[in-house]
Design an enzyme around this catalytic site. Structure first.
Site, mmCIF file in Angstrom:
data_model
loop_
_atom_site.group_PDB
_atom_site.id
_atom_site.type_symbol
_atom_site.label_atom_id
_atom_site.label_comp_id
_atom_site.label_asym_id
_atom_site.label_seq_id
_atom_site.Cartn_x
_atom_site.Cartn_y
_atom_site.Cartn_z
ATOM 1 N N ALA A 242 0.817 -1.214 0.000
ATOM 2 C CA ALA A 242 0.000 0.000 0.000
ATOM 3 C C ALA A 242 0.850 1.264 0.000
ATOM 4 O O ALA A 242 2.083 1.201 0.074
ATOM 5 C CB ALA A 242 -0.925 -0.011 1.205
ATOM 6 N N HIS A 243 0.168 2.402 -0.065
ATOM 7 C CA HIS A 243 0.885 3.684 -0.149
ATOM 8 C C HIS A 243 1.773 3.912 1.062
ATOM 9 O O HIS A 243 1.406 3.638 2.190
ATOM 10 C CB HIS A 243 -0.071 4.862 -0.338
ATOM 11 C CG HIS A 243 -1.225 4.934 0.582
ATOM 12 N ND1 HIS A 243 -2.107 5.974 0.554
ATOM 13 C CD2 HIS A 243 -1.678 4.107 1.537
ATOM 14 C CE1 HIS A 243 -3.036 5.788 1.451
ATOM 15 N NE2 HIS A 243 -2.800 4.658 2.060
ATOM 16 N N ASN A 244 2.968 4.433 0.772
ATOM 17 C CA ASN A 244 3.912 4.850 1.800
ATOM 18 C C ASN A 244 4.499 3.713 2.615
ATOM 19 O O ASN A 244 5.163 3.952 3.626
ATOM 20 C CB ASN A 244 3.285 5.914 2.724
ATOM 21 C CG ASN A 244 2.860 7.148 1.954
ATOM 22 O OD1 ASN A 244 1.721 7.260 1.488
ATOM 23 N ND2 ASN A 244 3.786 8.052 1.750
#
Lengths: 353, 353, 353
Positions: A242-244
């Site tokens: 997922a993001h980051n």
């Protein structure tokens, strides 16, 4: 693939093993114990497969020193201490990879300002966006879409049907398998007046040198800041990053794993198949998350955790063992109650319960 | 993406925040606390990241009122009650999206009777089947395949490599990410004379207005009747929505979730990552299924359930806590047995056991 | 899809059912009970949906004998013993599949030495590698990539966006849905001097006759030796089949399942959604792994296992039930302790604890 032929002496020399049998015995490739024919090298590396020795028709064997005694006494063989590195070396020699000529297929759509290194191969129908940079010797498979402003290093291989969104950063010596998505939007919304409003996803997705990512795996771009798959990280199929998220160098992630937003995984960690981790966690260097486990708290470096929610592996094993002993425990409590004539809630001895 | 420059006063005005510091301080984009440089706005919205304040080099801060005290006393800042809506507004201004010109690329294959609205953009190698209808301002990415008879609303965006099977119905203001499959056949067989025979899958797959679906997610068509992803539903990557599932308006579904056939999910429900639900269930409006949980029974509206099988969240937490106390419980029973001289099954005190 | 019209007598004859009502009643397709209109056949096969009878507007019903009593007394109907085979037959007649003409689209890229059978259809932008063989009547969808040296049997259908790596072996009457990857590299590395070195993946991926594989599912090639999806195996969406897995004939595998390397699954087994199995296991013929379970040990033929780690289903159910009884068990132990005045560890009665 059709293998080349190697002699038993070649094989012993290539993997630094001890040779027993005729040095000039010719072998055409290798195969698992139960599939190898009389012209092939069979290999025995796991005790589990000792039972297959009896029916094996292999012409010769690659065997670990620990299991050598299970082979027929006079079987031609090469004996090594660690079988898997030997297997790797032999496979590379038995099945040399055929190089295809470097060329940009005439159907490839190239954007403005694209810079291609030397010896780049781009297969049919790939679409390369504006200002993309591709390093020397890289292969971009059929139908890949590389978004504007992305960069790809040298000697990297994108198998067919990879999509990199705009601005992706892909290093050198990377392998991306079919259907990998790099830089898709993260799952970020904020609720305003009862409606979900999308948080703009403006960060980058970075895949560092030497990483390999399996088929249909997804790596979202950072919401703000970057998502990073570190150097030499190996990710299996159908994984969600997922993001980051940041995955440290040399970490291994097996199939169907899901890592939620902003979680940081250290170096040389290991996540077994279908493991998952919620967001904003720290999973330390060298930590191990066993197959199918769900991490809901930080994991210290070097720890092994298991279960749902994941706990220290020993604690998990003990709880699982106790679960199996619950029926007996219940009987023991009943026996105590009988001995004491202490009733259960609805029993006559404790009417007020 | 390269951000535009905004002044601290602009920032305060855009998000309705309280300004502390020089109004004309110029900031070029924003970044997480630990990545923001001296020309950038850092932001602090979660207590978890307070520890990063000390090392931060951000030129100014966006901070929630609850955490303002953790910033250096004189740090330039904009203080807001709810940080995420503010972040959303600022990101849209710092990173305005570049519009590409509307055009149908000459390599696009258009079927018979296709009707395209105004300002439609279709990227290279997309294949649009017979009788497809596309609304105004919609973007169809490279290599998308839209099956015959499908319809797509206005201002919708299909990222590259989306496949919609024949007859798909996709609304307006929808976003489908790379590798999304809409309308694939459901998993339906009936066994006749010991052989699996496929049930024809003739229903529709419908994605309503404002939905967003993540990379490599699959939405099967209805077997008979429809599969429906409702208005404003947001679905993350690698999710499976089986045939005849109905997801109510405004529901959020995180990555790797699997919803089995004919299950109905209400409005504004929430399914955490890797949650799953067996078939033919009802999950009520506003229900919450926590990360990794497996739903095997109906869930009442507004309930939160956890675990495998999923139970009311509090019950689940209590059972988990008790699991951890099992070793102690075992010791207590042993102590009772010793005090009473009541033997265990193989003990001498109960020889008949 | 627009259905053809059938009379109630046709319907009864097609599925061998008992007719009640006007034989010449015309019906245009069928639909679930709550969606069927007055010109459609509604069907009732599950007790769960009896509650929908009251509001149904269907013109006639297909109903199982066991549920017939729940229909309005004079409702036109066809009564059958087993509804699903009947539904299958009727759907095929109501919704006959339209054949598209066999042709190789001019944009298809054909390698050297490709051999195509009679009546093959290949859709736009497919890329077919050198020496590929395709059998009679097979359909290859838009954008499919079939690697060099692969073979595909007769009457097989590849939906759009399938990728088969070089050397894949795909049988006859196979269906591969959008985004399926056949023959991607397995997840195999060996660590040499602290670095992960890739094990060459040189085995084959074989999909036998009559198999169907769902959208975005991945089947890795064998590391050495083969990965085999057996005859008539049906696999749902987003499933991972790792290297050297063998799935026996007629086995069913639901969505999001993950099977780790070298595991062997017998014939006619069943794996529920999101189940998984670690590597090097044997799962016997006819074994059943329930929804969401994680198999960590061999499963005997015919056994049903559940939970994490998976145990015999009954044992799992008993352990789950006992988990729910733990709070009561704790109270009972406390009551015993009170009756005996046996203290807990920190109580005054056992100070030495």
């Amino acid at each position: 693939m059709r293998p080349v032929t190697l002699s038993l002496a070649d094989i012993a020399a290539l993997c630094g093993g001890r040779l027993i049998g005729p040095p000039d015995l010719a072998l055409r490739g290798m195969a698992p114990l139960d599939e190898a024919g009389p012209e092939q090298l069979g290999f025995l590396a796991l005790r589990r497969y000792v039972r297959m020795v009896e029916g094996s028709r292999a012409g010769a064997y690659l065997v670990s020193a620990a299991l050598e005694e299970h082979l027929p006494r006079n079987a031609p063989r090469v004996v090594v201490d660690e079988p898997y590195p030997a297997v790797r070396v032999l496979l590379e020699r038995f099945f040399p990879s055929a190089d295809q000529p470097a060329a940009v297929h005439p159907t490839v759509v190239l954007g403005r300002g694209v810079r291609l290194g030397r010896g780049v191969r781009i297969d049919p129908y790939a679409v390369i966006g504006d200002e993309v940079v591709v390093g020397d010797g890289t292969v971009v498979g059929a139908h890949c879409v590389v978004g504007a402003g992305s960069s790809i290093g040298s000697r990297t291989r994108l198998h067919p049907h990879v999509v990199a969104y705009a601005g992706a950063v892909i290093g050198s010596d990377v392998v991306l398998h079919a259907g990998v998505r790099i830089g898709s939007d993260g799952f970020g919304y904020t609720t305003v007046d009862g409606e979900h409003r999308k948080m703009p996803q403006v960060g980058r997705a970075i895949v560092e040198d030497g990483a390999e990512i399996g088929a249909n795996t997804t790596v979202d771009r950072g919401s703000l800041g970057d998502t990073v798959v570190g150097r030499d990280v190996k990710i299996d199929n159908l994984v969600q990053i997922a993001h980051n998220v940041r995955v440290g160098a040399g970490t291994l992630i097996a199939a169907l794993v899901g890592i939620a937003g902003s979680t940081r995984i250290g170096r040389r960690a290991w996540l077994g198949g279908r493991a998952s981790a919620i967001n904003h966690l720290d999973i330390g260097d060298g930590a191990r998350v066993t197959f199918g486990s769900t991490v809901t708290r930080d994991v210290d470096p070097g720890d092994t955790v298991s279960g749902y929610p994941a706990r220290p592996h020993r604690e998990h094993l003990r709880a699982q063992a106790l679960l199996g002993r619950l029926p007996k425990l219940l009987e023991r409590v009943e026996r105590l109650e009988a001995a004491l004539a202490v009733g259960r809630p609805r029993g006559p001895a404790s009417p007020g319960d």
